[in-house]
Design a protein around this motif. Structure first.
Motif, PDB file in Angstrom:
ATOM      1  N   LYS A  72     -10.182  26.850  10.222  1.00 37.99           N
ATOM      2  CA  LYS A  72     -11.360  27.820  10.548  1.00 37.99           C
ATOM      3  C   LYS A  72     -12.434  28.039   9.187  1.00 37.99           C
ATOM      4  CE  LYS A  72      -9.427  30.152  14.556  1.00 37.99           C
ATOM      5  NZ  LYS A  72      -8.472  31.311  14.539  1.00 37.99           N
ATOM      6  N   ARG A  73     -11.669  28.022   8.097  1.00 38.69           N
ATOM      7  CA  ARG A  73     -12.204  28.410   6.934  1.00 38.69           C
ATOM      8  C   ARG A  73     -12.815  27.160   6.008  1.00 38.69           C
ATOM      9  NH1 ARG A  73     -10.514  33.533   4.714  1.00 38.69           N
ATOM     10  NH2 ARG A  73     -11.930  33.198   3.317  1.00 38.69           N
ATOM     11  N   LEU A  74     -12.339  25.999   6.446  1.00 34.94           N
ATOM     12  CA  LEU A  74     -12.825  24.819   5.320  1.00 34.94           C
ATOM     13  C   LEU A  74     -13.819  24.337   6.102  1.00 34.94           C
ATOM     14  CD1 LEU A  74      -9.274  23.203   4.664  1.00 34.94           C
ATOM     15  CD2 LEU A  74     -10.877  24.209   2.992  1.00 34.94           C
ATOM     16  N   ASP A  75     -14.537  23.515   4.991  1.00 31.05           N
ATOM     17  CA  ASP A  75     -15.709  22.683   5.608  1.00 31.05           C
ATOM     18  C   ASP A  75     -15.288  21.579   6.352  1.00 31.05           C
ATOM     19  OD1 ASP A  75     -17.673  20.421   5.586  1.00 31.05           O
ATOM     20  OD2 ASP A  75     -18.447  21.429   3.806  1.00 31.05           O
ATOM     21  N   SER A  76     -15.931  21.392   7.641  1.00 34.23           N
ATOM     22  CA  SER A  76     -15.344  20.305   8.703  1.00 34.23           C
ATOM     23  C   SER A  76     -15.463  18.929   8.179  1.00 34.23           C
ATOM     24  CB  SER A  76     -16.288  20.669   9.784  1.00 34.23           C
ATOM     25  OG  SER A  76     -17.623  20.346   9.634  1.00 34.23           O
ATOM     26  N   ASP A  77     -16.035  18.868   7.069  1.00 37.44           N
ATOM     27  CA  ASP A  77     -15.850  17.428   6.465  1.00 37.44           C
ATOM     28  C   ASP A  77     -14.509  17.130   6.063  1.00 37.44           C
ATOM     29  OD1 ASP A  77     -18.535  16.959   6.980  1.00 37.44           O
ATOM     30  OD2 ASP A  77     -19.369  17.261   5.085  1.00 37.44           O
ATOM     31  N   PHE A  78     -13.710  17.977   5.293  1.00 41.24           N
ATOM     32  CA  PHE A  78     -12.389  17.807   4.927  1.00 41.24           C
ATOM     33  C   PHE A  78     -11.370  17.552   5.964  1.00 41.24           C
ATOM     34  CE2 PHE A  78     -13.889  20.978   1.491  1.00 41.24           C
ATOM     35  CZ  PHE A  78     -14.117  19.650   0.539  1.00 41.24           C
ATOM     36  N   LYS A  79     -10.519  16.887   5.733  1.00 34.99           N
ATOM     37  CA  LYS A  79      -9.213  16.666   6.423  1.00 34.99           C
ATOM     38  C   LYS A  79      -8.295  17.733   6.167  1.00 34.99           C
ATOM     39  CE  LYS A  79      -8.617  12.185   7.186  1.00 34.99           C
ATOM     40  NZ  LYS A  79      -7.685  11.052   7.475  1.00 34.99           N
ATOM     41  N   LEU A  80      -7.338  18.090   6.781  1.00 28.29           N
ATOM     42  CA  LEU A  80      -6.303  19.100   6.314  1.00 28.29           C
ATOM     43  C   LEU A  80      -4.991  18.730   6.796  1.00 28.29           C
ATOM     44  CD1 LEU A  80      -5.913  21.964   5.189  1.00 28.29           C
ATOM     45  CD2 LEU A  80      -6.192  22.755   7.503  1.00 28.29           C
ATOM     46  N   SER A  81      -4.181  18.952   6.120  1.00 34.33           N
ATOM     47  CA  SER A  81      -2.568  18.752   6.263  1.00 34.33           C
ATOM     48  C   SER A  81      -1.875  20.122   5.844  1.00 34.33           C
ATOM     49  CB  SER A  81      -2.026  17.530   5.804  1.00 34.33           C
ATOM     50  OG  SER A  81      -1.999  17.645   4.118  1.00 34.33           O
ATOM     51  N   VAL A  82      -0.763  20.491   6.492  1.00 31.36           N
ATOM     52  CA  VAL A  82      -0.058  21.400   6.333  1.00 31.36           C
ATOM     53  C   VAL A  82       1.523  20.940   6.487  1.00 31.36           C
ATOM     54  CG1 VAL A  82       0.734  23.770   7.232  1.00 31.36           C
ATOM     55  CG2 VAL A  82      -1.739  23.348   6.943  1.00 31.36           C
ATOM     56  N   LYS A  83       2.212  20.981   5.288  1.00 30.39           N
ATOM     57  CA  LYS A  83       3.788  20.872   5.160  1.00 30.39           C
ATOM     58  C   LYS A  83       4.203  21.984   4.908  1.00 30.39           C
ATOM     59  CE  LYS A  83       5.061  16.856   3.339  1.00 30.39           C
ATOM     60  NZ  LYS A  83       5.517  15.764   2.140  1.00 30.39           N
ATOM     61  N   LEU A  84       5.250  22.163   5.721  1.00 25.63           N
ATOM     62  CA  LEU A  84       5.922  23.700   5.622  1.00 25.63           C
ATOM     63  C   LEU A  84       7.576  23.277   5.706  1.00 25.63           C
ATOM     64  CD1 LEU A  84       5.810  26.675   5.509  1.00 25.63           C
ATOM     65  CD2 LEU A  84       6.097  26.527   8.028  1.00 25.63           C
ATOM     66  N   TYR A  85       8.100  24.059   4.372  1.00 21.60           N
ATOM     67  CA  TYR A  85       9.595  23.480   4.438  1.00 21.60           C
ATOM     68  C   TYR A  85      10.202  25.081   4.712  1.00 21.60           C
ATOM     69  CZ  TYR A  85       9.012  19.660   1.327  1.00 21.60           C
ATOM     70  OH  TYR A  85       8.670  18.232   0.768  1.00 21.60           O
ATOM     71  N   GLU A  86      11.086  25.044   5.837  1.00 25.83           N
ATOM     72  CA  GLU A  86      11.826  26.116   6.106  1.00 25.83           C
ATOM     73  C   GLU A  86      12.958  26.138   5.171  1.00 25.83           C
ATOM     74  OE1 GLU A  86      11.985  28.152  10.190  1.00 25.83           O
ATOM     75  OE2 GLU A  86      13.834  26.748  10.066  1.00 25.83           O
ATOM     76  N   THR A  87      13.450  24.974   5.007  1.00 24.37           N
ATOM     77  CA  THR A  87      14.759  25.068   3.847  1.00 24.37           C
ATOM     78  C   THR A  87      14.141  23.878   2.957  1.00 24.37           C
ATOM     79  OG1 THR A  87      16.074  23.473   4.855  1.00 24.37           O
ATOM     80  CG2 THR A  87      16.292  25.638   5.831  1.00 24.37           C
ATOM     81  N   PRO A  88      15.050  23.741   2.014  1.00 26.03           N
ATOM     82  CA  PRO A  88      14.709  22.584   1.103  1.00 26.03           C
ATOM     83  C   PRO A  88      14.812  21.280   1.786  1.00 26.03           C
ATOM     84  CG  PRO A  88      16.099  24.037  -0.424  1.00 26.03           C
ATOM     85  CD  PRO A  88      15.986  24.809   1.273  1.00 26.03           C
ATOM     86  N   ARG A  89      15.640  21.164   2.774  1.00 28.10           N
ATOM     87  CA  ARG A  89      16.013  19.942   3.682  1.00 28.10           C
ATOM     88  C   ARG A  89      15.146  19.659   4.842  1.00 28.10           C
ATOM     89  NH1 ARG A  89      22.483  19.073   2.501  1.00 28.10           N
ATOM     90  NH2 ARG A  89      21.955  18.868   0.230  1.00 28.10           N
ATOM     91  N   ASN A  90      14.881  20.781   5.530  1.00 26.23           N
ATOM     92  CA  ASN A  90      14.227  20.801   6.825  1.00 26.23           C
ATOM     93  C   ASN A  90      12.696  21.217   6.547  1.00 26.23           C
ATOM     94  OD1 ASN A  90      16.572  20.512   7.929  1.00 26.23           O
ATOM     95  ND2 ASN A  90      16.671  22.637   8.842  1.00 26.23           N
ATOM     96  N   PHE A  91      11.780  20.461   7.105  1.00 23.67           N
ATOM     97  CA  PHE A  91      10.282  20.565   6.585  1.00 23.67           C
ATOM     98  C   PHE A  91       9.799  19.954   7.763  1.00 23.67           C
ATOM     99  CE2 PHE A  91       9.273  16.534   4.532  1.00 23.67           C
ATOM    100  CZ  PHE A  91      10.616  16.295   3.942  1.00 23.67           C
ATOM    101  N   VAL A  92       8.044  20.413   8.187  1.00 18.58           N
ATOM    102  CA  VAL A  92       7.530  19.898   9.106  1.00 18.58           C
ATOM    103  C   VAL A  92       6.181  19.439   8.504  1.00 18.58           C
ATOM    104  CG1 VAL A  92       8.701  20.931  11.002  1.00 18.58           C
ATOM    105  CG2 VAL A  92       6.565  21.915   9.950  1.00 18.58           C
ATOM    106  N   LEU A  93       5.384  18.492   8.896  1.00 20.26           N
ATOM    107  CA  LEU A  93       3.995  18.374   8.660  1.00 20.26           C
ATOM    108  C   LEU A  93       3.150  18.284   9.676  1.00 20.26           C
ATOM    109  CD1 LEU A  93       2.001  16.925   6.518  1.00 20.26           C
ATOM    110  CD2 LEU A  93       2.561  14.740   7.255  1.00 20.26           C
ATOM    111  N   PHE A  94       1.950  19.164   9.871  1.00 21.48           N
ATOM    112  CA  PHE A  94       1.013  19.231  10.787  1.00 21.48           C
ATOM    113  C   PHE A  94      -0.261  18.524  10.291  1.00 21.48           C
ATOM    114  CE2 PHE A  94      -1.896  21.459  13.813  1.00 21.48           C
ATOM    115  CZ  PHE A  94      -1.476  21.038  14.835  1.00 21.48           C
ATOM    116  N   THR A  95      -1.033  17.683  10.787  1.00 23.69           N
ATOM    117  CA  THR A  95      -2.401  17.115  10.467  1.00 23.69           C
ATOM    118  C   THR A  95      -3.369  17.490  11.545  1.00 23.69           C
ATOM    119  OG1 THR A  95      -1.664  14.971  11.159  1.00 23.69           O
ATOM    120  CG2 THR A  95      -1.291  15.650   9.035  1.00 23.69           C
ATOM    121  N   GLY A  96      -2.957  18.309  12.598  1.00 19.43           N
ATOM    122  CA  GLY A  96      -4.056  18.572  13.405  1.00 19.43           C
ATOM    123  C   GLY A  96      -4.035  17.440  14.753  1.00 19.43           C
TER     124      GLY A  96
END
Ligand code: NI
Length: 135
Positions: free
Chosen positions: A111-135
């Motif tokens: 919501k806060r970023l210019d719509s020309d940008f693509k955004l990815s969010v990688k979240l580590y819950e533990t050093p070995r468990n993580f998720v990647l969300f790209t929309g």
């Protein structure tokens, strides 16, 4: 051509995985220890990626100070040292799994970023468990 800049951040937060509409037995069966009614904490590590064009004049894709402040406002100030289930409105009726936390973070930043940008969010819950969300 494609270029992505990344900013790392972290927050500590407590959560409990359960569904109000399920029996205690069902919650225990599916979520196990994560269903502990007294909550438990994680040290979440976050990597936010912004993909776009480099401005030929500045050589920047995005001013990292702007990205840093955005992550602080939308993620760190909102989630750090909080109980996600109890204190963060987005999780009042949404199970705060790593998957859902990553999606909520992505939506808040999107919501806060210019719509020309693509955004990815990688979240580590533990050093070995993580998720990647790209929309
Ligand atoms: Ni957990």
């Amino acid at each position: 051509m494609s270029l992505t800049v990344f900013r790392k951040a972290h927050f500590n937060a407590a959560h409990r995985l359960y569904r109000k509409d399920w029996s205690e037995e069902r919650n225990e069966e599916i979520f196990g220890k994560c269903n502990n009614p007294n909550f438990h904490g994680h040290n979440y590590e976050l990597e936010v990626g912004v993909t776009g064009e480099v401005d030929p004049e500045t050589g920047y894709l995005i001013d990292m100070k702007v990205l840093k402040d955005l992550i602080r406002e939308e993620v760190e100030d909102a989630f750090d040292h909080k109980n996600l289930n109890v204190e963060v409105p987005e999780f009042a009726n949404l199970n705060p799994t790593a998957e859902n936390i990553a999606k909520v973070i992505w939506e808040k930043l999107r919501k806060r970023l210019d719509s020309d940008f693509k955004l990815s969010v990688k979240l580590y819950e533990t050093p070995r468990n993580f998720v990647l969300f790209t929309g």
